[in-house]
Design a protein around this motif. Sequence first.
Motif, short mmCIF file in Angstrom:
data_model
loop_
_atom_site.label_atom_id
_atom_site.label_comp_id
_atom_site.label_asym_id
_atom_site.label_seq_id
_atom_site.Cartn_x
_atom_site.Cartn_y
_atom_site.Cartn_z
N GLY A 1 9.50 49.30 0.87
CA GLY A 1 9.45 49.92 -0.44
C GLY A 1 8.34 49.43 -1.33
O GLY A 1 7.49 48.63 -0.96
N GLU A 2 8.40 49.96 -2.57
CA GLU A 2 7.39 49.64 -3.57
C GLU A 2 8.04 49.08 -4.81
O GLU A 2 9.27 49.02 -4.92
CB GLU A 2 6.62 50.92 -3.92
CG GLU A 2 5.87 51.54 -2.76
CD GLU A 2 5.08 52.77 -3.18
OE1 GLU A 2 5.31 53.26 -4.31
OE2 GLU A 2 4.27 53.24 -2.38
N GLY B 1 15.12 50.69 -7.32
CA GLY B 1 14.07 51.63 -7.72
C GLY B 1 13.64 51.48 -9.15
O GLY B 1 12.62 52.05 -9.56
N GLU C 1 9.00 57.11 -7.36
CA GLU C 1 9.04 57.27 -5.91
C GLU C 1 10.13 56.41 -5.26
O GLU C 1 10.94 56.91 -4.48
CB GLU C 1 7.68 56.95 -5.30
CG GLU C 1 7.68 57.12 -3.78
CD GLU C 1 6.31 56.88 -3.15
OE1 GLU C 1 6.25 56.77 -1.91
OE2 GLU C 1 5.33 56.79 -3.91
N GLN C 2 10.15 55.12 -5.58
CA GLN C 2 11.13 54.25 -4.94
C GLN C 2 12.55 54.60 -5.38
O GLN C 2 13.49 54.54 -4.58
CB GLN C 2 10.84 52.78 -5.25
CG GLN C 2 11.65 51.80 -4.41
CD GLN C 2 11.38 51.96 -2.92
OE1 GLN C 2 10.24 52.13 -2.49
NE2 GLN C 2 12.45 51.94 -2.12
N GLN D 1 15.14 50.12 0.12
CA GLN D 1 15.41 48.71 -0.19
C GLN D 1 16.91 48.49 -0.32
O GLN D 1 17.59 49.12 -1.13
CB GLN D 1 14.72 48.31 -1.50
CG GLN D 1 13.19 48.34 -1.42
CD GLN D 1 12.54 48.17 -2.78
OE1 GLN D 1 13.18 48.30 -3.81
NE2 GLN D 1 11.25 47.90 -2.78
N ASP E 1 8.01 54.32 1.78
CA ASP E 1 7.67 53.01 2.31
C ASP E 1 8.91 52.23 2.72
O ASP E 1 8.86 51.02 2.94
CB ASP E 1 6.88 52.20 1.26
CG ASP E 1 5.46 52.72 1.11
OD1 ASP E 1 4.91 53.21 2.11
OD2 ASP E 1 4.92 52.66 -0.01
N GLN F 1 15.67 55.53 -2.90
CA GLN F 1 16.98 54.88 -2.99
C GLN F 1 18.10 55.92 -3.12
O GLN F 1 19.15 55.82 -2.49
CB GLN F 1 17.02 53.94 -4.19
CG GLN F 1 16.01 52.81 -4.18
CD GLN F 1 16.15 51.89 -2.98
OE1 GLN F 1 15.35 51.91 -2.06
NE2 GLN F 1 17.20 51.10 -2.98
#
Length: 452
Positions: free
Chosen positions: A366-367, A351, A377-378, A176, A173, A382
């Motif tokens: 991101g999430e 993350g 996941e995030q 970040q 997504d 990263q």
Amino acid sequence: MTESLVLAARSLGEVTIDLDALWLVVAAVLVMFMQAGFACVEIGFSRGRNAGAVVAKVLFNFSLVTLVWWACGFALAFGGGAWLLGDSGFFLHVGETISAGSPIAGTVTSADTGYVFFQLAFCAVSFAIVWGTTLERIRFVAYPIYGVVFAALIYPLVAHSIFGGGLLGDVGDGMQDFAGSTVVHLTGATGGLAALLLLGPRRGKYGPDGSPRAIPGHSMPMFGVGVLILWLGWFGFNAGSTLTTAGARFAEVALVTNLAAAAGVIGATLTVWLLTRRLDVGMIGNGAIGALVAITAPSGYIELWAAPLIGAVAGALVVVSVLAIDRKLDDPVGALSAHGVAGVWGTLSCGLFAAPRLVDAPGVPGEAGLVYSGSFEQLGVQALGVLVAFLLVFTLSYLTFAAIKALFGLRVTDEEEQEGLDIVEHGMYGYPEQFIVAGDGFGEGFDSLPER
């Protein structure tokens, strides 16, 4: 009545645009002022015979990046949403059309130039970071050559990939990096690593057995002033990256930034005391810088409670990293640690700590982080972003510096290094009273200047 409401609404919209443009220019000026901070930090960590050379370098490099950024750097970084680079905005002027996907897509207005200026200041900071690893031994010729490559290609590639709608914005997504722990700081530190590997250490840095020797800088007060200037400039860096005054989000980002920096000082102080039983001024100051670097990526995505934790870890990491790197690599200001290692930690911390309140909104990449979501996941996105940025920047930087070394020479001679860059490169001393042999009067002392 309806016509009055329309006029009032139009006026309100215009005021909002004006306020946002004003905030971006103020933030850009704060980030530009960080050049003075870098100058003070590097002068403080240099020996007296190299202090003046830093001034020339900072002035020249900022000016060079300004012109290259206007000519093509901004266009390639933010001139459209293609996956690799932008394709519009070269030699930018008001009234031209910028491709879709750009933060200023459409017809360029006067207000849009504030965004161009703001991003220019970011590029200039990243470029300034490169040279902290090269103090006291690099030839001036490296600055313009690498500067053109950096501002026209290296930095735009990374900035477009993460900030400008490029490749890493499409992984998961989205990666970040709110204000540039990777884009600005890791990029600069990676370029510095490439230069350092080709330059080698300063004369006398390592003994016959390979053990490192301390080469003290000549002014810790100057270094301390530099740290405080950088700290101030960071409020433009992070809070300015909101890009708007709407909702006053910039105030929250500013507090997050300050909490992290303060915790970085405390974390570095405790760590250096535990490891060395000394309260090293350079380590304490770099603790602040490392924490500011670390909080740059997550500053727009985390709650207040996470900021001191991120900052304290960064401060401790900087101390451990400086001590470890110094055994093999001569990094006079600790740039690899404060901007590289701390930049990696800050990027990964998104993350871990990105908060649902701040990332679950339209347009936010991101999430939520592991602490909230239980998902890696995030954090994986990263880590991938860090790896891609490092490999890209290191490869292009190493090739560029290797070409400079082969064609022009990258390092001054041993004799020139002993005399100092002030007199060798610039024909004058930063502190002439320390080096000119005194005669009957001050002016007579200039007879002792080396001929060049």
